[in-house]
Motif scaffolding. Structure first.
Motif, PDB file in Angstrom:
ATOM      1  N   GLY A  16      19.133 -35.134  -9.241  1.00  0.00           N
ATOM      2  CA  GLY A  16      17.716 -35.019  -8.896  1.00  0.00           C
ATOM      3  C   GLY A  16      17.460 -33.799  -8.032  1.00  0.00           C
ATOM      4  O   GLY A  16      16.484 -33.073  -8.232  1.00  0.00           O
ATOM      5  N   ILE A  17      18.350 -33.566  -7.069  1.00  0.00           N
ATOM      6  CA  ILE A  17      18.239 -32.379  -6.221  1.00  0.00           C
ATOM      7  C   ILE A  17      18.429 -31.112  -7.052  1.00  0.00           C
ATOM      8  O   ILE A  17      17.699 -30.131  -6.899  1.00  0.00           O
ATOM      9  N   LEU A  18      19.415 -31.127  -7.953  1.00  0.00           N
ATOM     10  CA  LEU A  18      19.669 -29.961  -8.798  1.00  0.00           C
ATOM     11  C   LEU A  18      18.511 -29.675  -9.748  1.00  0.00           C
ATOM     12  O   LEU A  18      18.293 -28.516 -10.121  1.00  0.00           O
ATOM     13  N   SER A  19      17.770 -30.707 -10.133  1.00  0.00           N
ATOM     14  CA  SER A  19      16.618 -30.457 -11.005  1.00  0.00           C
ATOM     15  C   SER A  19      15.529 -29.672 -10.269  1.00  0.00           C
ATOM     16  O   SER A  19      14.838 -28.851 -10.875  1.00  0.00           O
ATOM     17  N   PHE A  33      18.617 -30.914 -16.025  1.00  0.00           N
ATOM     18  CA  PHE A  33      19.052 -31.858 -14.998  1.00  0.00           C
ATOM     19  C   PHE A  33      18.048 -32.994 -14.822  1.00  0.00           C
ATOM     20  O   PHE A  33      18.426 -34.137 -14.585  1.00  0.00           O
ATOM     21  N   GLY A  34      16.771 -32.701 -14.937  1.00  0.00           N
ATOM     22  CA  GLY A  34      15.751 -33.729 -14.785  1.00  0.00           C
ATOM     23  C   GLY A  34      15.835 -34.795 -15.862  1.00  0.00           C
ATOM     24  O   GLY A  34      15.749 -35.998 -15.582  1.00  0.00           O
ATOM     25  N   ILE A  35      16.011 -34.374 -17.100  1.00  0.00           N
ATOM     26  CA  ILE A  35      16.116 -35.337 -18.202  1.00  0.00           C
ATOM     27  C   ILE A  35      17.369 -36.183 -18.068  1.00  0.00           C
ATOM     28  O   ILE A  35      17.331 -37.413 -18.228  1.00  0.00           O
ATOM     29  N   ILE A  36      18.493 -35.538 -17.748  1.00  0.00           N
ATOM     30  CA  ILE A  36      19.744 -36.280 -17.564  1.00  0.00           C
ATOM     31  C   ILE A  36      19.595 -37.300 -16.440  1.00  0.00           C
ATOM     32  O   ILE A  36      20.027 -38.449 -16.557  1.00  0.00           O
ATOM     33  N   THR A  37      18.962 -36.891 -15.358  1.00  0.00           N
ATOM     34  CA  THR A  37      18.768 -37.786 -14.215  1.00  0.00           C
ATOM     35  C   THR A  37      17.912 -38.982 -14.580  1.00  0.00           C
ATOM     36  O   THR A  37      18.229 -40.114 -14.215  1.00  0.00           O
ATOM     37  N   LEU A  38      16.826 -38.753 -15.302  1.00  0.00           N
ATOM     38  CA  LEU A  38      15.948 -39.858 -15.673  1.00  0.00           C
ATOM     39  C   LEU A  38      16.640 -40.852 -16.599  1.00  0.00           C
ATOM     40  O   LEU A  38      16.458 -42.064 -16.465  1.00  0.00           O
ATOM     41  N   VAL A  39      17.457 -40.353 -17.518  1.00  0.00           N
ATOM     42  CA  VAL A  39      18.195 -41.251 -18.418  1.00  0.00           C
ATOM     43  C   VAL A  39      19.207 -42.075 -17.627  1.00  0.00           C
ATOM     44  O   VAL A  39      19.313 -43.300 -17.807  1.00  0.00           O
ATOM     45  N   THR A  63      15.349 -42.521  -5.219  1.00  0.00           N
ATOM     46  CA  THR A  63      15.107 -41.181  -4.683  1.00  0.00           C
ATOM     47  C   THR A  63      15.436 -40.110  -5.715  1.00  0.00           C
ATOM     48  O   THR A  63      14.683 -39.148  -5.888  1.00  0.00           O
ATOM     49  N   GLY A  64      16.563 -40.271  -6.411  1.00  0.00           N
ATOM     50  CA  GLY A  64      16.948 -39.319  -7.453  1.00  0.00           C
ATOM     51  C   GLY A  64      15.930 -39.254  -8.574  1.00  0.00           C
ATOM     52  O   GLY A  64      15.638 -38.184  -9.118  1.00  0.00           O
ATOM     53  N   LYS A  65      15.367 -40.409  -8.919  1.00  0.00           N
ATOM     54  CA  LYS A  65      14.361 -40.449  -9.977  1.00  0.00           C
ATOM     55  C   LYS A  65      13.099 -39.703  -9.551  1.00  0.00           C
ATOM     56  O   LYS A  65      12.522 -38.940 -10.335  1.00  0.00           O
ATOM     57  N   ILE A  66      12.672 -39.896  -8.320  1.00  0.00           N
ATOM     58  CA  ILE A  66      11.497 -39.190  -7.810  1.00  0.00           C
ATOM     59  C   ILE A  66      11.756 -37.681  -7.780  1.00  0.00           C
ATOM     60  O   ILE A  66      10.903 -36.881  -8.189  1.00  0.00           O
ATOM     61  N   LEU A  67      12.934 -37.287  -7.305  1.00  0.00           N
ATOM     62  CA  LEU A  67      13.273 -35.862  -7.271  1.00  0.00           C
ATOM     63  C   LEU A  67      13.326 -35.276  -8.675  1.00  0.00           C
ATOM     64  O   LEU A  67      12.918 -34.130  -8.890  1.00  0.00           O
ATOM     65  N   ALA A  68      13.829 -36.045  -9.641  1.00  0.00           N
ATOM     66  CA  ALA A  68      13.893 -35.563 -11.023  1.00  0.00           C
ATOM     67  C   ALA A  68      12.497 -35.353 -11.595  1.00  0.00           C
ATOM     68  O   ALA A  68      12.254 -34.368 -12.304  1.00  0.00           O
ATOM     69  N   ILE A  70       9.760 -34.660  -9.866  1.00  0.00           N
ATOM     70  CA  ILE A  70       9.236 -33.455  -9.206  1.00  0.00           C
ATOM     71  C   ILE A  70       9.888 -32.214  -9.799  1.00  0.00           C
ATOM     72  O   ILE A  70       9.214 -31.215 -10.074  1.00  0.00           O
ATOM     73  N   GLY A  71      11.210 -32.255 -10.001  1.00  0.00           N
ATOM     74  CA  GLY A  71      11.923 -31.127 -10.594  1.00  0.00           C
ATOM     75  C   GLY A  71      11.447 -30.809 -11.997  1.00  0.00           C
ATOM     76  O   GLY A  71      11.328 -29.644 -12.377  1.00  0.00           O
ATOM     77  N   LEU A  72      11.170 -31.852 -12.794  1.00  0.00           N
ATOM     78  CA  LEU A  72      10.661 -31.627 -14.149  1.00  0.00           C
ATOM     79  C   LEU A  72       9.294 -30.957 -14.124  1.00  0.00           C
ATOM     80  O   LEU A  72       9.032 -30.042 -14.914  1.00  0.00           O
ATOM     81  N   ILE A  73       8.443 -31.396 -13.233  1.00  0.00           N
ATOM     82  CA  ILE A  73       7.108 -30.798 -13.143  1.00  0.00           C
ATOM     83  C   ILE A  73       7.202 -29.328 -12.717  1.00  0.00           C
ATOM     84  O   ILE A  73       6.590 -28.448 -13.336  1.00  0.00           O
ATOM     85  N   LEU A  74       7.983 -29.066 -11.671  1.00  0.00           N
ATOM     86  CA  LEU A  74       8.142 -27.676 -11.211  1.00  0.00           C
ATOM     87  C   LEU A  74       8.796 -26.807 -12.282  1.00  0.00           C
ATOM     88  O   LEU A  74       8.413 -25.650 -12.480  1.00  0.00           O
ATOM     89  N   SER A  75       9.782 -27.360 -12.974  1.00  0.00           N
ATOM     90  CA  SER A  75      10.478 -26.600 -14.017  1.00  0.00           C
ATOM     91  C   SER A  75       9.563 -26.315 -15.196  1.00  0.00           C
ATOM     92  O   SER A  75       9.611 -25.229 -15.783  1.00  0.00           O
ATOM     93  N   ALA A  76       8.734 -27.293 -15.555  1.00  0.00           N
ATOM     94  CA  ALA A  76       7.793 -27.071 -16.652  1.00  0.00           C
ATOM     95  C   ALA A  76       6.792 -25.977 -16.282  1.00  0.00           C
ATOM     96  O   ALA A  76       6.488 -25.103 -17.113  1.00  0.00           O
TER      97      ALA A  76
END
Length: 110
Positions: A16-19, A33-39, A63-68, A70-76
């Motif tokens: 989640g942090i890496l995403s 990383f975000g997709i892997i984390t969510l799965v 916490t990891g799911k929330i970070l993922a 956020i990471g997906l949104i920022l990455s998109a």
């Protein structure tokens, strides 16, 4: 019965942090990383919900799911802005030309 750590809970938090960090790499790594984390988080949540009294570490999963997310949104956003920039300015050369033009305008204004 002794409680045990939920499988992959720490890894989910790290991914989640890496995403979030990955959004700085044109968004591609963050999305991966975000997709892997969510799965992984979905699977860990299913395991936890089946027998919550057996496991600890569910807070890391949440916490990891929330970070993922956020990471997906920022990455998109990062990926879309990179694509738009390449479309508008024609690739790397166009971006360099735009930067040179901005620098010339700054020099003329001084």
């Amino acid at each position: 019965m002794e409680r045990q750590q939920l499988p992959n809970s720490t890894l989910i938090l790290i991914f989640g942090i890496l995403s979030i960090i990955g959004c700085c790499c044109y968004g591609v790594l963050g999305i991966i990383f975000g997709i892997i984390t969510l799965v992984m988080a979905k699977r860990a949540t299913e395991i936890y919900n089946a027998q919550p009294e057996l496991y600890t570490g569910y807070q890391n999963v949440k916490t990891g799911k929330i970070l993922a997310i956020i990471g997906l949104i920022l990455s998109a956003i990062s990926l879309i802005s990179t694509i738009v920039t390449f479309i508008m300015y024609g690739g790397i050369e166009g971006v360099y030309e735009m930067q040179e033009e901005i620098l010339r305008e700054i020099e003329q204004n001084q």
